[in-house]
Design an enzyme around this catalytic site. Structure first.
Site, mmCIF file in Angstrom:
data_model
loop_
_atom_site.group_PDB
_atom_site.id
_atom_site.type_symbol
_atom_site.label_atom_id
_atom_site.label_comp_id
_atom_site.label_asym_id
_atom_site.label_seq_id
_atom_site.Cartn_x
_atom_site.Cartn_y
_atom_site.Cartn_z
ATOM 1 N N GLY A 208 18.098 -8.827 -3.487
ATOM 2 C CA GLY A 208 17.175 -8.488 -4.573
ATOM 3 C C GLY A 208 16.613 -9.749 -5.184
ATOM 4 O O GLY A 208 16.467 -10.760 -4.495
ATOM 5 N N VAL A 212 18.712 -11.099 -11.131
ATOM 6 C CA VAL A 212 19.932 -10.303 -10.958
ATOM 7 C C VAL A 212 20.934 -11.068 -10.079
ATOM 8 O O VAL A 212 22.149 -10.982 -10.284
ATOM 9 C CB VAL A 212 19.604 -8.907 -10.387
ATOM 10 C CG1 VAL A 212 20.873 -8.109 -10.138
ATOM 11 C CG2 VAL A 212 18.694 -8.144 -11.347
ATOM 12 N N GLU A 230 20.836 -12.591 -0.964
ATOM 13 C CA GLU A 230 19.614 -12.485 -0.153
ATOM 14 C C GLU A 230 18.469 -12.277 -1.131
ATOM 15 O O GLU A 230 18.218 -11.157 -1.578
ATOM 16 C CB GLU A 230 19.737 -11.300 0.823
ATOM 17 C CG GLU A 230 20.820 -11.468 1.880
ATOM 18 C CD GLU A 230 20.394 -12.388 3.024
ATOM 19 O OE1 GLU A 230 19.175 -12.582 3.214
ATOM 20 O OE2 GLU A 230 21.286 -12.915 3.716
ATOM 21 N N CYS A 264 10.439 -8.817 1.684
ATOM 22 C CA CYS A 264 10.920 -10.112 1.177
ATOM 23 C C CYS A 264 10.402 -11.281 2.002
ATOM 24 O O CYS A 264 10.185 -12.364 1.459
ATOM 25 C CB CYS A 264 12.439 -10.134 1.141
ATOM 26 S SG CYS A 264 13.196 -9.788 2.727
HETATM 27 P P1 NAD Z 1 16.065 -3.864 -7.264
HETATM 28 O O1 NAD Z 1 15.371 -3.791 -8.576
HETATM 29 O O2 NAD Z 1 16.264 -2.623 -6.485
HETATM 30 O O3 NAD Z 1 17.424 -4.607 -7.529
HETATM 31 C C1 NAD Z 1 18.374 -4.841 -6.524
HETATM 32 C C2 NAD Z 1 19.718 -4.278 -6.989
HETATM 33 O O4 NAD Z 1 20.136 -4.917 -8.187
HETATM 34 C C3 NAD Z 1 19.696 -2.790 -7.274
HETATM 35 O O5 NAD Z 1 20.779 -2.174 -6.616
HETATM 36 C C4 NAD Z 1 19.814 -2.731 -8.762
HETATM 37 O O6 NAD Z 1 20.500 -1.571 -9.220
HETATM 38 C C5 NAD Z 1 20.592 -3.963 -9.098
HETATM 39 N N1 NAD Z 1 20.331 -4.412 -10.467
HETATM 40 C C6 NAD Z 1 19.130 -4.431 -11.098
HETATM 41 N N2 NAD Z 1 19.269 -4.932 -12.363
HETATM 42 C C7 NAD Z 1 20.582 -5.239 -12.514
HETATM 43 C C8 NAD Z 1 21.355 -5.796 -13.586
HETATM 44 N N3 NAD Z 1 20.795 -6.140 -14.746
HETATM 45 N N4 NAD Z 1 22.680 -5.965 -13.385
HETATM 46 C C9 NAD Z 1 23.241 -5.630 -12.222
HETATM 47 N N5 NAD Z 1 22.555 -5.111 -11.171
HETATM 48 C C10 NAD Z 1 21.254 -4.903 -11.314
HETATM 49 O O7 NAD Z 1 15.320 -4.847 -6.272
HETATM 50 P P2 NAD Z 1 14.379 -6.052 -6.629
HETATM 51 O O8 NAD Z 1 15.180 -7.175 -7.134
HETATM 52 O O9 NAD Z 1 13.186 -5.595 -7.401
HETATM 53 O O10 NAD Z 1 13.898 -6.408 -5.144
HETATM 54 C C11 NAD Z 1 12.835 -7.228 -4.945
HETATM 55 C C12 NAD Z 1 13.294 -8.667 -4.739
HETATM 56 O O11 NAD Z 1 14.287 -8.694 -3.729
HETATM 57 C C13 NAD Z 1 12.183 -9.580 -4.257
HETATM 58 O O12 NAD Z 1 12.323 -10.820 -4.878
HETATM 59 C C14 NAD Z 1 12.454 -9.698 -2.776
HETATM 60 O O13 NAD Z 1 11.922 -10.839 -2.193
HETATM 61 C C15 NAD Z 1 13.928 -9.667 -2.745
HETATM 62 N N6 NAD Z 1 14.407 -9.196 -1.459
HETATM 63 C C16 NAD Z 1 15.077 -10.055 -0.669
HETATM 64 C C17 NAD Z 1 15.482 -9.631 0.586
HETATM 65 C C18 NAD Z 1 16.241 -10.517 1.513
HETATM 66 O O14 NAD Z 1 16.704 -10.017 2.522
HETATM 67 N N7 NAD Z 1 16.396 -11.784 1.230
HETATM 68 C C19 NAD Z 1 15.202 -8.343 1.004
HETATM 69 C C20 NAD Z 1 14.515 -7.490 0.138
HETATM 70 C C21 NAD Z 1 14.129 -7.931 -1.092
#
Ligand code: NAD
Length: 459
Positions: A208, A212, A230, A264
């Protein structure tokens, strides 16, 4: 392989309290302690069952992804089903070999008694937590779970609440296919994730954003739990003037606009010289029309923004530079047209954050030196791409920049090669997975030295 699996009895998903979560972790720890997850046969059975979860539920998975992201069916089939199945098949074919003990050359044991042997062996870590995002909600949940199981762990999966249909589907299917004493799905958002993070895990695998990611790492530090993060970032593309522009535009548009740019490792922006930028503007317009027709909003091949928050965030970035094509938005439909912006500068808003949407800025540079300086002026990205026939250019991009992955010729394809480690560096994350790298991520590599008894001590 077409193994059919008799599913376990279905388990109802329910909202869990903090006490439930603590009890769940205790239960999974107890399972691990029995040793049940260690044998190769158990691991292979779980992977085979996980494979069946994908192949026997294609329709349901594609429907959930359509509901959450209007994900086009070919994209759902490719990235969310076929890619994980390929990963599982590769793991099943090689797991025994990856897990085999490695022996050191006896010459490395000079000074130890004759007959001494030494080597390393992977051992599972215990109970691991996988926290997944919404953009590829199936792949980015179940490929890490596959790795955790292949390495012999018990695992809790926390899917993203922002992809609710997919989260609910996994909560329903996982207990039917996988060993319910060893694998659990906990649905929910911040409260549930916070409760999970208060528990002691043996590894936390988070995909994500970096904000976070920091919360996860702080919580993990309380228990000295290792993490894989990741994360994302602005993945640049350098287009050389020698590259075939039609091919570049087609491959760039495909990587940028699938899943409406919410990938991502999607190309975030393009660095190129002014003349190549002009040629790209024309070729990209043709490529996009070839993919989605004259009205992408009417095309079943084009996805949507995940929610209003992300729609508003990406819409606000459309003012940078000049719009070559696209730029149309429809909030009620969460639609943002595939958009190319020209003449974008490094300090424009669209360059201030990861775009994570269907907007491609073209940034003009005088040449390779300026492109490399531009890249190195910013956080280390998750991926860096180059389109060039020039070997020196490739060598310089490899030697003079840093990124999680580096791809020439076909953006995003590196993540489909299971033997390549997939992960970031610096702001784009730490650790990696896929294929043998998942075993490394979810295992401890234990050192072992055997010295024969019955001989004089060397000291
Ligand atoms: P998201 O908002 O779904 O968050 C990811 C997870 O974090 C979720 O399960 C969510 O419940 C949890 N979360 C959110 N806020 C939280 C908090 N305050 N405390 C604890 N847990 C919490 O996903 P996102 O972050 O919006 O995803 C997008 C980002 O992820 C982009 O930056 C993208 O580049 C990155 N990403 C990276 C990869 C990789 O493989 N490197 C893949 C996909 C996405």
């Amino acid at each position: 392989m077409t193994t059919s699996v008799t599913p376990h009895a279905p388990t109802e998903a329910a909202t869990l309290t903090e006490e439930d979560i603590a009890a769940l972790v205790t239960r999974l720890r107890a399972t691990f302690a029995t040793g049940r997850t260690r044998p190769l046969a158990w691991r292979e059975e779980q992977l085979t069952r996980l494979r069946a979860l994908f192949t026997e539920n294609r329709e349901a998975i594609a429907d959930a992804l359509y509901s959450d992201l209007r994900k086009p069916r070919p994209e759902a089939n490719g990235a969310e089903i076929d890619l994980p199945v390929q990963e599982i098949d590769h793991t099943l074919a090689h797991l025994a070999q990856w897990l085999a003990p490695r022996h050191l050359d006896p010459k490395a044991l000079a000074g130890l008694p004759e007959g001494s042997t030494a080597g390393t062996q992977y051992e599972p870590l215990g109970t691991v937590l996988v926290i997944a995002p919404w953009n590829y909600p199936v792949q980015l949940s179940l490929v890490p779970v596959a790795g955790a199981l292949a390495a012999g762990n018990t695992v809790i999966l926390k899917p993203s609440e922002l992809a609710p249909a997919t989260s609910a589907l996994m909560a329903r299917l996982v207990p039917r296919y996988l060993d319910p004493e060893a694998v659990a799905v906990v649905e929910g958002g911040v409260p549930e994730t916070t409760a999970l993070l208060a528990q002691r895990f043996d590894h936390i695998f988070y995909t994500g954003n970096g904000t976070v990611g920091r919360i996860v790492m702080r919580a993990a530090a309380e228990h000295l739990t290792p993490v894989t993060l990741e994360l994302g970032g602005k993945s640049p593309v350098f287009v050389d003037r020698d590259a075939d522009i039609t091919t570049v535009a087609r491959r760039l548009a495909d990587a940028k606009f699938r899943n409406a740019g919410q990938t991502c490792v999607a190309p975030d922006y393009v660095l190129t010289d002014p003349a190549t930028a002009r040629a790209l503007e024309v070729a990209l317009a043709e490529a996009v029309e070839g993919m989605f027709g004259p009205d992408p909003q009417a095309s079943e091949a084009y996805g949507r923004m995940v929610n209003e928050r992300h729609f508003d965030r990406v819409s606000a970035l459309l003012g940078s530079g000049t719009t070559v094509f696209g730029g149309r938005t429809d909030r009620d439909d969460l639609y943002i047209a595939p958009t190319v912006l020209a003449g974008v500068r490094g300090d424009d808003p669209v360059m201030g954050e990861e775009i994570f949407g269907p907007v491609l800025p073209l940034v003009e540079v005088a040449g390779l030196d300026e492109a490399i300086a531009f890249i190195n002026d910013r956080d280390k990205p998750l991926a860096l791409y180059g389109f060039t026939e020039n070997e020196t250019t490739r060598r310089r991009l490899a030697a003079e920049t840093s990124s999680g992955g580096l791809g020439f010729g076909l953006p995003m394809a590196h993540l489909r090669v299971p033997e390549l480690p997939f992960g970031g560096v610096g702001e784009s994350g730490m650790g990696s997975y896929h294929g043998p790298h998942s075993i490394a991520a979810f295992s401890h590599r234990r050192a072992r030295l055997d010295v024969p008894l019955g001989q004089a001590s060397p000291r």
